[in-house]
Scaffold this motif. Structure first.
Motif, mmCIF file in Angstrom:
data_model
loop_
_atom_site.group_PDB
_atom_site.id
_atom_site.type_symbol
_atom_site.label_atom_id
_atom_site.label_comp_id
_atom_site.label_asym_id
_atom_site.label_seq_id
_atom_site.Cartn_x
_atom_site.Cartn_y
_atom_site.Cartn_z
ATOM 1 N N LEU A 212 0.835 -1.203 0.000
ATOM 2 C CA LEU A 212 0.000 0.000 0.000
ATOM 3 C C LEU A 212 0.867 1.250 0.000
ATOM 4 O O LEU A 212 2.012 1.242 0.457
ATOM 5 C CB LEU A 212 -0.917 0.016 1.229
ATOM 6 N N ASP A 213 0.292 2.343 -0.472
ATOM 7 C CA ASP A 213 0.966 3.637 -0.366
ATOM 8 C C ASP A 213 0.759 4.181 1.044
ATOM 9 O O ASP A 213 -0.125 3.711 1.778
ATOM 10 C CB ASP A 213 0.413 4.614 -1.410
ATOM 11 N N PRO A 214 1.550 5.172 1.481
ATOM 12 C CA PRO A 214 1.454 5.671 2.860
ATOM 13 C C PRO A 214 0.062 6.147 3.255
ATOM 14 O O PRO A 214 -0.372 5.917 4.393
ATOM 15 C CB PRO A 214 2.474 6.821 2.893
ATOM 16 N N ASP A 215 -0.666 6.801 2.345
ATOM 17 C CA ASP A 215 -2.009 7.273 2.678
ATOM 18 C C ASP A 215 -2.944 6.109 2.977
ATOM 19 O O ASP A 215 -3.739 6.161 3.930
ATOM 20 C CB ASP A 215 -2.575 8.122 1.537
ATOM 21 N N SER A 216 -2.865 5.065 2.182
ATOM 22 C CA SER A 216 -3.713 3.893 2.419
ATOM 23 C C SER A 216 -3.317 3.175 3.707
ATOM 24 O O SER A 216 -4.174 2.633 4.414
ATOM 25 C CB SER A 216 -3.626 2.933 1.235
ATOM 26 N N LYS A 217 -2.038 3.182 4.027
ATOM 27 C CA LYS A 217 -1.609 2.553 5.287
ATOM 28 C C LYS A 217 -2.179 3.296 6.485
ATOM 29 O O LYS A 217 -2.640 2.679 7.453
ATOM 30 C CB LYS A 217 -0.081 2.537 5.360
ATOM 31 N N ARG A 218 -2.167 4.615 6.410
ATOM 32 C CA ARG A 218 -2.756 5.380 7.513
ATOM 33 C C ARG A 218 -4.265 5.134 7.584
ATOM 34 O O ARG A 218 -4.839 5.049 8.676
ATOM 35 C CB ARG A 218 -2.466 6.868 7.325
ATOM 36 N N GLY A 219 -4.900 5.001 6.410
ATOM 37 C CA GLY A 219 -6.320 4.669 6.414
ATOM 38 C C GLY A 219 -6.587 3.304 7.016
ATOM 39 O O GLY A 219 -7.592 3.106 7.713
ATOM 40 N N TYR A 220 -5.681 2.347 6.776
ATOM 41 C CA TYR A 220 -5.855 1.010 7.363
ATOM 42 C C TYR A 220 -5.757 1.070 8.887
ATOM 43 O O TYR A 220 -6.488 0.357 9.591
ATOM 44 C CB TYR A 220 -4.792 0.071 6.794
ATOM 45 N N LEU A 221 -4.901 1.912 9.390
ATOM 46 C CA LEU A 221 -4.804 2.053 10.840
ATOM 47 C C LEU A 221 -6.095 2.633 11.420
ATOM 48 O O LEU A 221 -6.565 2.194 12.487
ATOM 49 C CB LEU A 221 -3.616 2.949 11.197
ATOM 50 N N ARG A 222 -6.660 3.618 10.728
ATOM 51 C CA ARG A 222 -7.954 4.152 11.190
ATOM 52 C C ARG A 222 -9.033 3.073 11.108
ATOM 53 O O ARG A 222 -9.922 2.992 11.973
ATOM 54 C CB ARG A 222 -8.357 5.353 10.333
ATOM 55 N N TRP A 223 -8.976 2.265 10.058
ATOM 56 C CA TRP A 223 -9.929 1.171 9.884
ATOM 57 C C TRP A 223 -9.859 0.211 11.073
ATOM 58 O O TRP A 223 -10.892 -0.198 11.621
ATOM 59 C CB TRP A 223 -9.621 0.466 8.569
ATOM 60 N N ILE A 224 -8.661 -0.142 11.478
ATOM 61 C CA ILE A 224 -8.480 -1.081 12.591
ATOM 62 C C ILE A 224 -9.020 -0.493 13.894
ATOM 63 O O ILE A 224 -9.678 -1.170 14.688
ATOM 64 C CB ILE A 224 -6.992 -1.457 12.738
ATOM 65 N N THR A 225 -8.743 0.775 14.130
ATOM 66 C CA THR A 225 -9.125 1.382 15.410
ATOM 67 C C THR A 225 -10.619 1.661 15.514
ATOM 68 O O THR A 225 -11.143 1.720 16.625
ATOM 69 C CB THR A 225 -8.356 2.693 15.625
ATOM 70 N N THR A 226 -11.303 1.827 14.393
ATOM 71 C CA THR A 226 -12.737 2.112 14.464
ATOM 72 C C THR A 226 -13.582 0.843 14.545
ATOM 73 O O THR A 226 -14.736 0.905 14.993
ATOM 74 C CB THR A 226 -13.182 2.923 13.237
ATOM 75 N N LEU A 227 -13.039 -0.299 14.131
ATOM 76 C CA LEU A 227 -13.799 -1.547 14.186
ATOM 77 C C LEU A 227 -13.847 -2.087 15.610
ATOM 78 O O LEU A 227 -12.964 -1.829 16.432
ATOM 79 C CB LEU A 227 -13.170 -2.586 13.264
ATOM 80 N N ASP A 228 -14.886 -2.861 15.873
ATOM 81 C CA ASP A 228 -15.031 -3.504 17.182
ATOM 82 C C ASP A 228 -14.309 -4.847 17.136
ATOM 83 O O ASP A 228 -14.917 -5.902 16.969
ATOM 84 C CB ASP A 228 -16.514 -3.679 17.508
ATOM 85 N N LEU A 229 -12.987 -4.796 17.295
ATOM 86 C CA LEU A 229 -12.148 -5.990 17.169
ATOM 87 C C LEU A 229 -11.698 -6.491 18.532
ATOM 88 O O LEU A 229 -11.677 -5.742 19.526
ATOM 89 C CB LEU A 229 -10.912 -5.676 16.316
ATOM 90 N N ASP A 230 -11.316 -7.747 18.566
ATOM 91 C CA ASP A 230 -10.675 -8.302 19.746
ATOM 92 C C ASP A 230 -9.358 -7.576 20.004
ATOM 93 O O ASP A 230 -8.639 -7.189 19.071
ATOM 94 C CB ASP A 230 -10.418 -9.797 19.538
ATOM 95 N N THR A 231 -9.049 -7.362 21.268
ATOM 96 C CA THR A 231 -7.845 -6.599 21.624
ATOM 97 C C THR A 231 -6.580 -7.230 21.042
ATOM 98 O O THR A 231 -5.692 -6.525 20.536
ATOM 99 C CB THR A 231 -7.721 -6.491 23.152
ATOM 100 N N GLY A 232 -6.490 -8.537 21.101
ATOM 101 C CA GLY A 232 -5.298 -9.202 20.560
ATOM 102 C C GLY A 232 -5.166 -9.018 19.064
ATOM 103 O O GLY A 232 -4.067 -8.797 18.542
ATOM 104 N N ILE A 233 -6.303 -9.104 18.346
ATOM 105 C CA ILE A 233 -6.250 -8.912 16.894
ATOM 106 C C ILE A 233 -5.867 -7.477 16.566
ATOM 107 O O ILE A 233 -5.049 -7.219 15.670
ATOM 108 C CB ILE A 233 -7.616 -9.268 16.266
ATOM 109 N N ARG A 234 -6.445 -6.518 17.302
ATOM 110 C CA ARG A 234 -6.127 -5.116 17.031
ATOM 111 C C ARG A 234 -4.645 -4.840 17.270
ATOM 112 O O ARG A 234 -3.982 -4.191 16.453
ATOM 113 C CB ARG A 234 -6.971 -4.204 17.917
ATOM 114 N N ARG A 235 -4.110 -5.328 18.372
ATOM 115 C CA ARG A 235 -2.688 -5.103 18.648
ATOM 116 C C ARG A 235 -1.815 -5.756 17.578
ATOM 117 O O ARG A 235 -0.811 -5.177 17.142
ATOM 118 C CB ARG A 235 -2.329 -5.666 20.017
ATOM 119 N N GLY A 236 -2.202 -6.956 17.143
ATOM 120 C CA GLY A 236 -1.418 -7.623 16.113
ATOM 121 C C GLY A 236 -1.424 -6.872 14.794
ATOM 122 O O GLY A 236 -0.407 -6.804 14.098
#
Length: 712
Positions: free
Chosen positions: A359-383
């Motif tokens: 991914l390009d840097p902008d998409s990588k930052r978007g992926y981080l926002r994607w991870i933090t906004t989802l209701d994920l398990d703590t272990g999956i989010r940290r990974g």
């Protein structure tokens, strides 16, 4: 020479001998059923005849009747329209080059002919009209195609459905093909034969097409074709340049909120099943529209390609809106458990390491926002967030630091990028929140991290680490955060606080810290017995002894007073100086110290004589002290002059003038002279501070009393 060209030439000669009306009919029929080579010759003759509708006949030799009535021109023009219709009926057999020549006959003429064909009772003729609309991609056919969605024949409806998609996709020429998907990108990039026209007319016809699409979407029940719904989903978020476009887009958007409208449920279905990355990006936008939020979240739950990922990741900044961020919690990511560990399923919309690195840097930052906004398990989010630590882009690592879990935040303190390390340190710091309790495991870990980062290569990290050490430690009495930590422990767990202070007092290397904290918190009476017993010890550090005298002087018990008096006999002059200022003894008993060889003892004795010399039984003591202070200011030894200025700075105020009397003027002049001409920098600076303090006090007093007075 082959027979085919000869036969073609003969047939053309026979055709040319026919009347013009019969020529058009014969050429049109030949164009529909002839071979490729024959069709091109037939088409050229038809184009020539169709051109009569454009070119006047003034260049030909006409008779007088023709010149007066224009019958010949009208007759030829009528047959020209028939020839153009014959070209349209045989459109499928025209080569690309021949099509480009044919459309040059005039855009308005073609549109008129095709619209007449769309109303023809013959199904094949109507299908031919739709094919020309598809092959030319001209917005002038948009209204016609929308009207043919309700055609009585299923083949016509199906062809109109596909053609409308092609016309709409032609409006997305600016969009990257990956955003449309393979199917729609192939339709958009199909080879078309464009018809030239005035830009203003094209814009007006485009607006008419958009209005027709909006009407067709609202009337889905009458035609059951999905293209108006899909076109509305693709178009509704565009910014209209004209009022007509804005009204059309607004009408399309309103359909998303009409839960009970017959077109709403089919639109939800189209959104869910259409494999276009751009619709997944639109689903992120529409999460805030309650009637369609459910299907929008379902659209976000599955991604089939990197393009579908990036379509959403590049727009994750939209989750700054709180309502959209809350709606993202409804997006369910498929997980499974293996051996008690929560893992992602294969169809979950997550990226592998290799995919993430691509991914390009902008998409990588978007992926981080994607991870933090989802209701994920703590272990999956940290990974998912841990992979950012080694990214080559400092901006990506900085964003990862912003969303990192508190357990992983420490790793960013060692980042080679100063902004990343600085932000990590600011997030890691306990400023603005209660520091962990002294002695706790968390406090110990943070202390260890702070001490390690106090040697960081980043100045900001070093500063924050040192401040954090002060905030967590009880062994920095000169630091306000450290004193606050000690006071919190004293109020929450007094017994533990007392134990820790006594441990410090029993360790020679930490006695100064313990005494300093006792004095800073004003707890001398609470540790009276500890201080008195400590005063009986020999070989105390001079600084510790001086601090001990200060602490004992705040205690009113006889044991403490006796310990202070014994300190007057100490071998250390610093201890003696503090004892002179604190001993509970008449001031006249301290006269012998005013001439001591040590500057500290001498200045302390003079200062106390100036402060307490006005008490009963101390007659003449102030005058003597003033003379000794003046002599001290003129002393040839630098330390004595410095100590003399120190004593003057602590006692000289305008109100002291009345007590000192005649010696006041001389002392002030001496201090003023020292502030200007003293050779030693330290003495000159302190003298200047003393004079400045007296001037400020004088001005404040004058302002309060509203009386004129002078310093001297």
């Amino acid at each position: 020479m082959s027979k085919a060209p000869i036969q073609l030439e003969e047939s053309l000669k026979q055709t040319l001998g026919l009347p013009l009306r019969l020529q058009v009919a014969a050429l049109g029929e030949g164009l529909r059923v002839g071979q490729d080579v024959e069709c091109q010759h037939f088409a050229l003759r038809l184009i020539e005849i169709a051109g009569y509708g454009q070119v006047g006949m003034h260049q030909q030799s006409l008779g007088p009747i023709a010149l007066m009535t224009g019958l010949s021109g009208k007759w030829r023009a009528r047959h020209a329209e028939s020839a153009l219709r014959a070209l349209a009926m045989g459109w499928g057999n025209l080569s690309s080059d021949m099509r480009r020549i044919a459309v040059a006959l005039g855009r308005s003429r073609w549109i008129a002919v095709i619209k007449s064909m769309s109303e023809d009772p013959d199904v094949a003729t109507r299908l031919g009209a739709i094919r020309i609309a598809m092959d030319t991609g001209d917005p002038g056919f948009g209204v016609m195609v929308c009207s043919m969605l309700s055609d009585e024949h299923s083949k016509v409806r199906l062809a109109a459905d596909k053609t409308l998609i092609g016309l709409v996709l032609g409006l997305f020429g600016h969009l990257d093909g990956e955003m449309l998907g393979e199917e729609f990108d192939a339709i958009r990039n199909r080879k078309i034969t464009s018809m030239l026209g005035d830009n203003a007319i094209l814009e007006l016809e485009r607006c008419a097409m958009l209005s027709a699409i909006a009407d067709a979407a609202w009337s889905f029940a009458s035609h059951r074709c999905r293209s108006p719904l899909l076109a509305s989903l693709l178009l509704m978020d565009r910014q209209g340049a004209t009022a007509i476009e804005r009204r059309a887009f607004d009408k399309m958007r309103r359909l998303l909120s009409e839960r009970n409208h017959p077109s709403h449920m089919p639109m939800r279905t189209v959104l869910r099943i259409t494999p276009a990355p751009i619709l997944r990006e639109r689903a992120l936008r529409w999460l805030v529209i309650d009637p369609i939020a459910g299907v929008a979240s379902a659209k976000l739950e599955v991604a089939e390609s990197i393009a579908e990922h990036c379509a959403v990741l590049d727009r994750m900044h939209l989750c700054i809106r709180p309502k959209r961020a809350r709606a993202m919690k409804r997006v369910r990511i498929a997980t499974k458990q293996e051996n008690g560990i929560v893992m992602l399923e294969q169809r979950a919309p997550m990226l592998g390491i290799d995919e993430f690195d691509s991914l390009d840097p902008d998409s990588k930052r978007g992926y981080l926002r994607w991870i933090t906004t989802l209701d994920l398990d703590t272990g999956i989010r940290r990974g998912e967030l841990e992979r950012v630590m080694a990214d080559e882009s400092s901006m990506v690592r900085l964003h990862g630091c912003c969303v990192a879990d508190s357990l992983d935040l420490v790793d960013y303190l060692y980042d080679e990028s100063d902004p990343v390390a600085r932000h990590a340190a600011m997030r890691w710091s306990s400023v603005g929140s209660d520091a962990p309790g002294a002695g706790s495991a968390n406090c110990g870990r943070r202390m260890q991290t702070a001490q390690l980062n106090s040697r960081s290569g980043s100045a900001w990290v070093r500063r924050i680490a040192i401040e954090e050490s002060e905030r967590l430690s009880m062994e920095m009495p000169d630091s306000a955060p450290s004193r606050l930590q000690a006071r919190r422990l004293y109020h929450t767990d007094p017994a533990r606080f007392v134990r820790s202070i006594r441990e410090m007092l029993h360790q020679p290397s930490r006695r100064g810290v313990g005494l300093g904290m006792i004095l800073a918190l004003g707890l001398e009476s609470r540790f009276e017995m500890d201080l008195v017993s400590l005063a009986d010890e020999n070989r105390l550090d001079p600084r510790v002894g001086a601090s001990l005298v200060r602490g004992l002087s705040a205690i009113k018990s006889s044991a403490a007073k006796l310990a202070v008096l014994r300190s007057l006999e100490s071998d250390d002059q610093r201890v003696v100086a503090n004892a002179i200022e604190s001993a509970h003894t008449p001031v006249d008993t301290l006269v012998e110290y005013k001439g001591d060889a040590n500057h500290r003892v001498r200045s302390s004795a003079i200062r106390r004589m100036l402060v307490e010399g006005s008490r009963p039984g101390s007659a003449g003591m102030i005058e003597i002290a003033a003379d000794d202070l003046c002599a001290m200011l003129h002393d040839s030894r630098v330390l004595h002059r410095l100590a003399g200025v120190w004593a003057a700075q602590r006692v000289f105020e305008p109100k002291t003038r009345r007590l000192i009397g005649k010696g006041w003027r001389e002392l002030v002049m001496t201090l003023n002279e020292m502030s200007l001409n003293e050779t030693d920098d330290g003495v000159r600076t302190r003298a200047d501070q003393c004079v400045h303090r007296m001037l400020v006090s004088q001005r404040v007093r004058e302002a309060l009393e509203s009386e004129g007075s002078v310093l001297l």
